[in-house]
Structure formats: C-alpha cells, structure tokens
Design an enzyme around this catalytic site. Sequence first.
Site, PDB file in Angstrom:
ATOM      1  N   CYS A  44       0.835  -1.215   0.000  1.00 21.66           N
ATOM      2  CA  CYS A  44       0.000   0.000   0.000  1.00 21.66           C
ATOM      3  C   CYS A  44       0.864   1.258   0.000  1.00 21.66           C
ATOM      4  O   CYS A  44       0.526   2.242  -0.659  1.00 21.66           O
ATOM      5  CB  CYS A  44      -0.910   0.020   1.236  1.00 21.66           C
ATOM      6  SG  CYS A  44      -2.013  -1.386   1.326  1.00 21.66           S
ATOM      7  N   ARG A  55      -7.853  -4.591  -3.080  1.00 24.99           N
ATOM      8  CA  ARG A  55      -7.426  -3.415  -3.858  1.00 24.99           C
ATOM      9  C   ARG A  55      -8.411  -3.233  -5.016  1.00 24.99           C
ATOM     10  O   ARG A  55      -8.276  -3.856  -6.066  1.00 24.99           O
ATOM     11  CB  ARG A  55      -6.008  -3.622  -4.405  1.00 24.99           C
ATOM     12  CG  ARG A  55      -4.984  -3.818  -3.323  1.00 24.99           C
ATOM     13  CD  ARG A  55      -3.575  -4.009  -3.831  1.00 24.99           C
ATOM     14  NE  ARG A  55      -2.769  -4.598  -2.778  1.00 24.99           N
ATOM     15  CZ  ARG A  55      -2.257  -3.939  -1.746  1.00 24.99           C
ATOM     16  NH1 ARG A  55      -2.417  -2.631  -1.652  1.00 24.99           N
ATOM     17  NH2 ARG A  55      -1.565  -4.569  -0.810  1.00 24.99           N
TER      18      ARG A  55
HETATM   19  C1  BEZ Z   1       0.563  -4.604   1.894  1.00 25.59           C
HETATM   20  O1  BEZ Z   1       1.770  -4.824   1.892  1.00 25.59           O
HETATM   21  O2  BEZ Z   1       0.090  -3.547   1.491  1.00 25.59           O
HETATM   22  C2  BEZ Z   1      -0.375  -5.660   2.401  1.00 25.59           C
HETATM   23  C3  BEZ Z   1      -0.067  -6.967   2.138  1.00 25.59           C
HETATM   24  C4  BEZ Z   1      -0.907  -7.945   2.613  1.00 25.59           C
HETATM   25  C5  BEZ Z   1      -2.038  -7.611   3.338  1.00 25.59           C
HETATM   26  C6  BEZ Z   1      -2.347  -6.282   3.561  1.00 25.59           C
HETATM   27  C7  BEZ Z   1      -1.503  -5.301   3.080  1.00 25.59           C
END
Ligand code: BEZ
Length: 238
Positions: free
Chosen positions: A55, A138
């Site tokens: 993110c 997402r």
């Molecule tokens: C992330 O790195 O943005 C992420 C990865 C897995 C679950 C939630 C966020």
Amino acid sequence: MEEKVEQEVVSMPRIGDAAPEFTAITTQGEINFPKDYKGKWAILFSHPADFTPVCTSEFMTFAHMEKQFNEAKCELIGLSIDGLYSHIAWLRTIKEKIEYKGMKDIEVTFPLIEDIKMDVARKYGMIQPNEDSTKAVRAVFFIDPKGIIRTIIYYPLSLGRNFEELYRVLIALQTADEFGVATPADWQPGDDVIVPPAGSCGTAKERMEGKENMKCYDWFFCTKELDKEEVLKKVLKQ
Ligand code: BEZ
C-alpha cells in the site's frame, strides 16, 4: 486447503450502475460522493491497510502521478478500513521518512476515507471475505462525470497495481466517449481505434474500406487513425 468463509449475500455495484452514494470523513474533510465530484471523472480506490508495504508503494506512486490524473480531469479518492488518525500518521510517515524508487518527500493531498465500520467498503463490494474479511481488497472504480461506474478492477492483497494502466484506462474511457470509438488491445493515444465501437452493429467491410484513414481486417473489424494530439486536446485540461 483453508476453509472458505461462508458467503454473505452482498450486492456489488456493476459497470453501468450509478455510483452508490455516501458521506464520509477523509484526510481532507468530509466528502459527499459522488455529488461533490459531479462534472469530473473520479477514481475511488481501496487499499487493505495503512502502514503496509504494498500500500505504501502504491500511495507514493499514485500521489506522484496525481497531477497527471488531475490534468485528465480526474480526482483521486482512497479508502481503507482504518481510522483518520492512522491515515494521518501513515501519510506523515510517507512524507517524512520514505524514499522509494526515486520518490521522496511525497505528500498525499487527495482525500483518504476513514471507514472503520466498513460502510463504504461494503457498499462498493470491497470486502471479499475469502480474501480477507477485515480488510478491503485493492479495488479501483472509475466513475464518470455523470456519476456512472464505467470500469471496475479488483486486485488481491498481495498485488500492487499498475498505475500506468489505470491512467491508460482513464484516457481510453474518455476517448471512447469523445470520439464514439472503441479501443483495441493495449491501445495507447496515437494508436488506431475501432469503428464502430464494440457492441454496436457490425459494419460492412465493403462500406468502410477505402475510406480515409480506415483499415478493415474483416467485415466485423475496422479501425481508423486517431491522432494523438487530437485525443489529448479533448482529454486533457487546456
Ligand atoms: C501490503 O503490503 O500492502 C499488504 C499486504 C498484505 C495484506 C495487507 C496489506
């Protein structure tokens, strides 16, 4: 094999639907969606959680490209199931501490919605329990100036989005509207476009062929040239 979460019946917004309405608190104050965005394109997107690596890379990239989206008459609005203070702290950390792929001192100035109760996320089908029942996937919703959902793209938690592709989608949607055409695979401004647009009645090869800037591959597949400058003149703010 992991046990699947029992399916809850949810209504998911679809392409062609009016964007579900909501009022929400964001890092830029309250917004009424889609009312506040009438007359502009909007990209409403969700991310799973603040202070997570994928993110963070996405937010930095989107903020870095925000001006480019704004110039194509499009506003960005983010969302996650986190509170306002988490959002503020995360965005401050990004600005003050993170340098990534040559991007640094990145200030996120578009609104980031707090959605602890998942009200908005549920309305938009962003909670997909077999992926995660407490985080939004997402999701990316492209909403046109009339408040109609025109494209929806979902990615899983582990997959960072391609923001050049999101920009391409925005330009292609506007090009389809402005010129009454469709855009073929991998289309970029300056490439040939499809006439008549997909979904309308096929055009006889004989009728179209030979017309200026036109090429027919068969009776159902004709393209014409569309100048990049002409596209950008319509799509970008002058
Ligand atoms: C992330 O790195 O943005 C992420 C990865 C897995 C679950 C939630 C966020």
